[in-house]
Design a protein around this motif. Sequence first.
Motif, PDB file in Angstrom:
ATOM      1  N   VAL A 234       0.966  -1.187  -0.026  1.00 23.05           N
ATOM      2  CA  VAL A 234       0.013  -0.030   0.103  1.00 23.05           C
ATOM      3  C   VAL A 234       0.929   1.295  -0.122  1.00 23.05           C
ATOM      4  O   VAL A 234       0.645   2.292  -0.801  1.00 23.05           O
ATOM      5  N   GLN A 235       2.127   1.306   0.769  1.00 21.88           N
ATOM      6  CA  GLN A 235       2.855   2.322   0.877  1.00 21.88           C
ATOM      7  C   GLN A 235       3.511   2.616  -0.548  1.00 21.88           C
ATOM      8  O   GLN A 235       3.444   3.704  -1.139  1.00 21.88           O
ATOM      9  N   TYR A 236       3.834   1.472  -1.225  1.00 24.24           N
ATOM     10  CA  TYR A 236       4.608   1.446  -2.777  1.00 24.24           C
ATOM     11  C   TYR A 236       3.526   2.239  -3.532  1.00 24.24           C
ATOM     12  O   TYR A 236       3.698   2.947  -4.233  1.00 24.24           O
ATOM     13  N   LEU A 237       2.256   1.486  -3.321  1.00 24.30           N
ATOM     14  CA  LEU A 237       1.243   2.025  -4.473  1.00 24.30           C
ATOM     15  C   LEU A 237       0.869   3.633  -4.157  1.00 24.30           C
ATOM     16  O   LEU A 237       0.693   4.304  -5.129  1.00 24.30           O
ATOM     17  N   ALA A 238       0.913   4.076  -2.994  1.00 18.96           N
ATOM     18  CA  ALA A 238       0.683   5.205  -2.815  1.00 18.96           C
ATOM     19  C   ALA A 238       1.613   6.240  -3.265  1.00 18.96           C
ATOM     20  O   ALA A 238       1.309   7.326  -3.636  1.00 18.96           O
TER      21      ALA A 238
ATOM     22  N   SER B 216      -0.231   1.852 -15.175  1.00 16.82           N
ATOM     23  CA  SER B 216       0.922   0.951 -14.842  1.00 16.82           C
ATOM     24  C   SER B 216       1.004  -0.326 -15.127  1.00 16.82           C
ATOM     25  O   SER B 216      -0.205  -0.877 -14.595  1.00 16.82           O
ATOM     26  N   GLU B 217       1.684  -0.870 -15.895  1.00 21.19           N
ATOM     27  CA  GLU B 217       1.546  -2.222 -16.011  1.00 21.19           C
ATOM     28  C   GLU B 217       1.783  -3.378 -14.589  1.00 21.19           C
ATOM     29  O   GLU B 217       1.325  -4.220 -14.309  1.00 21.19           O
ATOM     30  N   THR B 218       2.685  -2.731 -13.729  1.00 23.71           N
ATOM     31  CA  THR B 218       2.646  -3.262 -12.519  1.00 23.71           C
ATOM     32  C   THR B 218       1.580  -3.270 -11.498  1.00 23.71           C
ATOM     33  O   THR B 218       1.030  -4.460 -10.864  1.00 23.71           O
ATOM     34  N   PHE B 219       0.426  -2.337 -11.776  1.00 21.12           N
ATOM     35  CA  PHE B 219      -0.603  -2.156 -10.906  1.00 21.12           C
ATOM     36  C   PHE B 219      -1.924  -2.533 -11.635  1.00 21.12           C
ATOM     37  O   PHE B 219      -3.014  -2.336 -11.215  1.00 21.12           O
TER      38      PHE B 219
END
Length: 131
Positions: free
Chosen positions: A53-57, A84-87
């Motif tokens: 969640v920290q990385y996404l934010a 974003s391909e990651t998310f």
Amino acid sequence: MADAVAGRDKCGEPRLVSLPLSRIRVIMKSSPEVSSINQEALVLTAKATELFVQYLATYSYRHGSGKERKALTYSDVSNTAEESETFQFLADILPKKILASKYLKMLKEKRDEDEEENDSDDGSDGDEAES
């Protein structure tokens, strides 16, 4: 792992994670494959969730319009999920917000298209039967 302290609980004891472990346990138990949950696995899952969640934010803030406003908004996170391909796997969970009037207009247009397709399908079937 005991050295990593994220905060303190109500009694002043150090906490390893910020998320409520009881809620995470309930979510994990909702899976039919899970019969029992080791305490270490529970804490590691909670910590991994916090880090995700920290990385996404952080990613959403840096790549969105949040920098300009010094704030992170839902639209920043939803844009990240879509672009974003990651998310990308979050795109269904975090859809872009649209106005209700715009959504209703889209539904009406889709219904009109479907009706036109059905009408043209019905007409072409009859032509083939006659020849």
